[in-house]
Design a protein around this motif. Structure first.
Motif, PDB file in Angstrom:
ATOM      1  N   ARG A   1       3.894  36.001   1.671  1.00 17.54           N
ATOM      2  CA  ARG A   1       2.766  37.355   2.245  1.00 17.54           C
ATOM      3  C   ARG A   1       1.554  37.141   1.762  1.00 17.54           C
ATOM      4  O   ARG A   1       0.282  37.361   2.269  1.00 17.54           O
ATOM      5  N   ASP A   2       1.422  36.988   0.366  1.00 14.09           N
ATOM      6  CA  ASP A   2       0.063  36.982  -0.337  1.00 14.09           C
ATOM      7  C   ASP A   2      -0.809  35.811   0.537  1.00 14.09           C
ATOM      8  O   ASP A   2      -2.061  35.817   0.860  1.00 14.09           O
ATOM      9  N   VAL A   3      -0.171  34.501   0.791  1.00 13.48           N
ATOM     10  CA  VAL A   3      -0.905  33.544   1.513  1.00 13.48           C
ATOM     11  C   VAL A   3      -1.346  34.066   2.966  1.00 13.48           C
ATOM     12  O   VAL A   3      -2.471  33.664   3.369  1.00 13.48           O
ATOM     13  N   GLN A   4      -0.203  34.684   3.722  1.00  8.81           N
ATOM     14  CA  GLN A   4      -0.776  35.197   5.042  1.00  8.81           C
ATOM     15  C   GLN A   4      -2.011  35.924   5.126  1.00  8.81           C
ATOM     16  O   GLN A   4      -2.745  35.998   5.823  1.00  8.81           O
ATOM     17  N   SER A   5      -2.028  37.027   3.871  1.00 11.07           N
ATOM     18  CA  SER A   5      -2.856  38.132   3.785  1.00 11.07           C
ATOM     19  C   SER A   5      -4.331  37.328   3.503  1.00 11.07           C
ATOM     20  O   SER A   5      -5.542  37.807   4.199  1.00 11.07           O
ATOM     21  N   LEU A   6      -4.337  36.259   2.638  1.00  9.22           N
ATOM     22  CA  LEU A   6      -5.429  35.520   2.416  1.00  9.22           C
ATOM     23  C   LEU A   6      -6.164  34.875   3.847  1.00  9.22           C
ATOM     24  O   LEU A   6      -7.181  35.015   3.916  1.00  9.22           O
ATOM     25  N   LEU A   7      -5.089  34.109   4.582  1.00  6.71           N
ATOM     26  CA  LEU A   7      -5.704  33.626   5.728  1.00  6.71           C
ATOM     27  C   LEU A   7      -6.237  34.495   6.727  1.00  6.71           C
ATOM     28  O   LEU A   7      -7.165  34.260   7.332  1.00  6.71           O
ATOM     29  N   GLU A   8      -5.426  35.786   6.832  1.00  6.01           N
ATOM     30  CA  GLU A   8      -6.018  36.711   7.738  1.00  6.01           C
ATOM     31  C   GLU A   8      -7.438  37.310   7.618  1.00  6.01           C
ATOM     32  O   GLU A   8      -8.133  37.563   8.171  1.00  6.01           O
TER      33      GLU A   8
ATOM     34  N   ALA B   1      -8.043  24.785   3.863  1.00  8.75           N
ATOM     35  CA  ALA B   1      -7.270  24.098   2.901  1.00  8.75           C
ATOM     36  C   ALA B   1      -7.749  24.309   1.541  1.00  8.75           C
ATOM     37  O   ALA B   1      -6.629  24.611   0.709  1.00  8.75           O
ATOM     38  N   THR B   2      -9.108  24.254   1.193  1.00  6.27           N
ATOM     39  CA  THR B   2      -9.522  24.470  -0.263  1.00  6.27           C
ATOM     40  C   THR B   2      -9.201  25.914  -0.691  1.00  6.27           C
ATOM     41  O   THR B   2      -8.735  25.890  -1.868  1.00  6.27           O
ATOM     42  N   ALA B   3      -9.304  27.033   0.125  1.00  6.12           N
ATOM     43  CA  ALA B   3      -9.020  28.341  -0.371  1.00  6.12           C
ATOM     44  C   ALA B   3      -7.344  28.269  -0.638  1.00  6.12           C
ATOM     45  O   ALA B   3      -7.013  28.987  -1.580  1.00  6.12           O
TER      46      ALA B   3
ATOM     47  N   HIS C   1      -4.769  29.139  -4.246  1.00  4.74           N
ATOM     48  CA  HIS C   1      -3.623  30.153  -4.204  1.00  4.74           C
ATOM     49  C   HIS C   1      -2.545  29.818  -5.237  1.00  4.74           C
ATOM     50  O   HIS C   1      -2.121  28.661  -5.021  1.00  4.74           O
ATOM     51  N   PRO C   2      -2.161  30.816  -6.016  1.00  8.24           N
ATOM     52  CA  PRO C   2      -1.075  30.353  -7.147  1.00  8.24           C
ATOM     53  C   PRO C   2       0.396  29.912  -6.267  1.00  8.24           C
ATOM     54  O   PRO C   2       0.974  29.397  -6.916  1.00  8.24           O
TER      55      PRO C   2
ATOM     56  N   ALA D   1      -2.123  21.939   0.053  1.00  7.11           N
ATOM     57  CA  ALA D   1      -2.591  21.949   1.364  1.00  7.11           C
ATOM     58  C   ALA D   1      -3.589  20.928   1.761  1.00  7.11           C
ATOM     59  O   ALA D   1      -4.361  20.453   1.072  1.00  7.11           O
ATOM     60  N   TYR D   2      -3.489  20.625   2.888  1.00  6.89           N
ATOM     61  CA  TYR D   2      -4.227  19.578   3.313  1.00  6.89           C
ATOM     62  C   TYR D   2      -4.546  19.582   4.869  1.00  6.89           C
ATOM     63  O   TYR D   2      -3.852  20.168   5.617  1.00  6.89           O
ATOM     64  N   VAL D   3      -5.583  18.869   5.121  1.00  7.24           N
ATOM     65  CA  VAL D   3      -6.197  18.878   6.863  1.00  7.24           C
ATOM     66  C   VAL D   3      -5.446  17.773   7.389  1.00  7.24           C
ATOM     67  O   VAL D   3      -5.503  16.655   6.737  1.00  7.24           O
TER      68      VAL D   3
END
Length: 95
Positions: free
Chosen positions: A30-37, A74-76, A80-81, A86-88
């Motif tokens: 959920r934290d990752v989703q929040s960052l992306l959004e 991907a860098t962001a 994230h912990p 993450a890669y393109v």
């Protein structure tokens, strides 16, 4: 010709890395989703929908619209912990 969208492939930590002493919460998907959004206006979806295998559950796909810097996404994510990697995804080669 329009620029195609890119894909960022994400591997979440399974289980997410526990919070260190003094932090309020455990980092998770959920934290990752929040960052992306919040930062990019995109979302992640399971790379293997419906999978039960713990080795597959942590993999996600992020569709990055044309014109957006997929490497920045991907860098962001790598920072994230809750993210292991993450890669393109490279574009597919034509036969």
């Amino acid at each position: 010709m329009a620029e195609p969208e890119a894909e960022v492939i994400v591997q979440l930590r399974t289980p997410p890395r526990p919070a260190t002493a003094g932090t309020a919460d455990v980092c998770d998907a959920r934290d990752v989703q929040s960052l992306l959004e919040r930062r990019f206006g995109v979302t992640a979806e399971p790379l293997h929908p419906g999978a039960d295998d713990p080795a597959l559950i942590g993999w996600q796909r992020v569709a990055v619209p044309a014109g957006m810097d997929a490497e920045a996404v991907a860098t962001a994510l790598r920072g994230h912990p809750a993210v292991e990697a993450a890669y393109v995804k490279p574009p597919a080669d034509l036969p």
